[in-house]
Write an enzyme that holds these catalytic residues in place. Structure first.
Site, mmCIF file in Angstrom:
data_model
loop_
_atom_site.group_PDB
_atom_site.id
_atom_site.type_symbol
_atom_site.label_atom_id
_atom_site.label_comp_id
_atom_site.label_asym_id
_atom_site.label_seq_id
_atom_site.Cartn_x
_atom_site.Cartn_y
_atom_site.Cartn_z
ATOM 1 N N VAL A 1 42.456 38.057 47.232
ATOM 2 C CA VAL A 1 41.663 39.194 47.722
ATOM 3 C C VAL A 1 41.252 40.010 46.505
ATOM 4 C CG1 VAL A 1 42.681 39.315 50.011
ATOM 5 C CG2 VAL A 1 43.766 40.508 48.125
ATOM 6 N N CYS A 2 40.093 40.622 46.548
ATOM 7 C CA CYS A 2 39.531 41.132 45.298
ATOM 8 C C CYS A 2 38.556 42.261 45.505
ATOM 9 C CB CYS A 2 38.722 40.034 44.611
ATOM 10 S SG CYS A 2 39.630 38.567 44.320
ATOM 11 N N THR A 3 38.125 42.861 44.400
ATOM 12 C CA THR A 3 36.972 43.751 44.402
ATOM 13 C C THR A 3 36.048 43.327 43.266
ATOM 14 O OG1 THR A 3 38.352 45.579 45.172
ATOM 15 C CG2 THR A 3 36.197 46.144 44.255
ATOM 16 N N ARG B 1 39.079 49.308 50.457
ATOM 17 C CA ARG B 1 38.848 49.526 49.031
ATOM 18 C C ARG B 1 37.364 49.784 48.772
ATOM 19 N NH1 ARG B 1 40.016 44.220 47.744
ATOM 20 N NH2 ARG B 1 40.450 43.940 49.950
#
Ligand SMILES: *[C@@H]1O[C@H](CO)[C@@H](O)[C@H](O)[C@H]1NC(C)=O
Ligand SMILES: *[C@@H]1O[C@H](CO)[C@@H](O)[C@H](O)[C@H]1NC(C)=O
Ligand SMILES: *[C@@H]1O[C@H](CO)[C@@H](O)[C@H](O)[C@H]1NC(C)=O
Ligand SMILES: *[C@@H]1O[C@H](CO)[C@@H](O)[C@H](O)[C@H]1NC(C)=O
Ligand SMILES: *[C@@H]1O[C@H](CO)[C@@H](O)[C@H](O)[C@H]1NC(C)=O
Ligand SMILES: *[C@@H]1O[C@H](CO)[C@@H](O)[C@H](O)[C@H]1NC(C)=O
Ligand SMILES: *[C@@H]1O[C@H](CO)[C@@H](O)[C@H](O)[C@H]1NC(C)=O
Length: 390
Positions: free
Chosen positions: A137-139, A328
């Site tokens: 999972v990331c941004t 986020r």
């Protein structure tokens, strides 16, 4: 795969109970990285594409073999929880080795080479590659400055729900992955073709740059419809889609323009849904491509003259509200809006990615890329308490 469904359900129910007391004001002046959120830099390796696939990763796999064994042992411990019978686990491992042999060239041979050099079972390296595709999972952010220069940055968040270390107040997998993070320079004829930030042992790509031409990151897209059915189909013999990380690797290695890269990422058939975040080398060349297995559901383009000077992706479709306990996106957009286009730079993006909960307990590293100079920098991160678990 069933294990994953169970884990995700468990998580959702925990998540609903949790509050989000972890947000903070947008951070400034975090770059160059120092202090408690900076864990260290990562080592550089050259991967020589002129070598046969089995030999490309030998030095890296050999030097990182202890760290690879640690993660492989941990994944096994997690799997024993779901498959308590040792026999079943053994069967699964041999199936995984077989799965490795069904992967396309050159990935099948590269994985064999890694397993051999690291003295780890082939099935274990295959499991690591599959797990890595599924649990990230990331941004990711692409931004264009007033001069039309493009910047691309991402936090890599990994280790969700594979075990919490109470003593260290951290995810176990996130901790043991940090020493595996490396910066890679893929060369042909002794010249750079592309560079990436990778975990040793993984042969796909989640963040990379083709200097002067494009930058690319990939984020997980959790989607009930379609989900990981493609992976099952692969196992049962229907093998007409790309593993996501192999497609990004292939694009970085062999696509020679932004348009060509965009076309492949938009149209190639995939085994699972994904987000591809792609930026080129000139004004307006930036997009978030939301993919189902068979089609692009949405392509969100930069359009600075009409106010869209950045595009940003976490792990939710942009037309949907993020899970309230895992938002986020809103804080990242808030900090981007405050930064303003005239202040866009790699340090400014590092500041945004250093703000909780964009920086969280799952964050392994931050990667910054600037295409025209071919810059890629990767920093290991920590998130001291109080800090959101994801
Ligand atoms: C937890 O912290 C201790 C001491 O700070 C350290 O020795 C240990 O390696 C840490 N464990 C993990 C999984 O990082
Ligand atoms: C790459 O460089 C090494 C020495 O630096 C040289 O021995 C080798 O022949 C070169 N390879 C190619 C393909 O040019
Ligand atoms: C890139 O193209 C070359 C030449 O066609 C091919 O041998 C290689 O396997 C390709 N690489 C990937 C990762 O698809
Ligand atoms: C941008 O990329 C194109 C290929 O898509 C290349 O021909 C061009 O030289 C690049 N421009 C710069 C300034 O590097
Ligand atoms: C930018 O936005 C304007 C106004 O919405 C639109 O007309 C134009 O086609 C957009 N350009 C691109 C490249 O998407
Ligand atoms: C950021 O700015 C855009 C464009 O002005 C706006 O649509 C968006 O709601 C803002 N987001 C936040 C979180 O401030
Ligand atoms: C952004 O730029 C404006 C004007 O150039 C300046 O006043 C402001 O302080 C800058 N903000 C940040 C966060 O650097």
């Amino acid at each position: 795969m069933r294990a994953i469904v169970v884990v995700l359900l468990a998580v959702t129910s925990v998540a609903v109970l949790a509050k989000d007391p972890y947000g903070e004001d947008c951070r400034y002046q975090q770059y160059p990285p120092t202090g408690a959120t900076f864990r260290g830099s990562v080592p550089d390796y050259i991967i020589n594409l002129d070598l046969p696939p089995r030999e490309r990763w030998v030095q890296l796999a050999h030097e990182k073999k202890d760290e690879l064994k640690t993660i492989v042992e941990h994944i096994k411990k997690v799997m024993i929880v779901f498959f308590p019978s040792g026999k079943l686990l053994h069967l699964l491992e041999s199936k995984m080795a077989w799965l490795g042999s069904t992967l396309p060239y050159p990935f099948n041979e590269e994985i064999e080479g890694i397993a051999h050099a690291a003295e780890v079972g082939l099935g274990d390296i295959v499991v690591f590659n599959v797990f890595y595709e599924i649990f990230t999972v990331c941004t990711s952010i692409i931004a264009e400055d007033k001069a039309g220069k493009l910047y691309h940055a991402r936090n890599l968040d990994f280790g969700l729900f594979l075990g919490w270390d109470i003593k260290n107040s951290s995810w176990i997998v996130t901790q043991i992955l940090k020493p595996l993070m490396v910066s890679l320079d893929f060369q042909r004829n002794n010249k750079t073709v592309f560079r990436s930030a990778n975990l040793a042992g993984y042969v796909g790509m989640v963040s990379g740059i083709r200097p002067g031409i494009f930058t690319l990151t990939m984020n997980e897209r959790f989607s009930i419809d379609g989900g990981y059915i493609g992976v099952f189909e692969w196992i049962f013999g229907k093998r007409d889609g790309w593993w996501m990380g192999f497609l990004t690797r292939s694009v970085l290695e062999n696509s020679t323009s932004y348009e060509e890269a965009k076309d492949r990422l938009t149209n190639a058939r995939l085994l699972a849904p994904a987000y591809f975040i792609l930026a080129g080398n000139q004004s307006g060349q930036g997009s978030v491509i939301t993919r189902s297995r068979t089609a692009a559901l949405d392509v969100w383009n930069l359009n600075a003259s009409f106010g869209t000077w950045y595009v940003l992706e976490t792990n939710y479709d942009r037309w949907k509200v993020p899970l309230a306990v895992d938002d986020r996106r809103t804080p990242a957009m808030k900090c981007m809006n405050r930064t303003m286009q005239q202040n866009v730079s790699l340090p400014a993006l590092y500041n945004v990615l250093s703000t909780k909960p964009i920086l969280n307990k799952l964050t392994v590293s931050t990667t910054l890329m600037e295409v025209s100079e071919g810059r890629i920098e990767t920093y290991l991160r920590d998130c001291p308490d109080p800090c959101s678990p994801w």
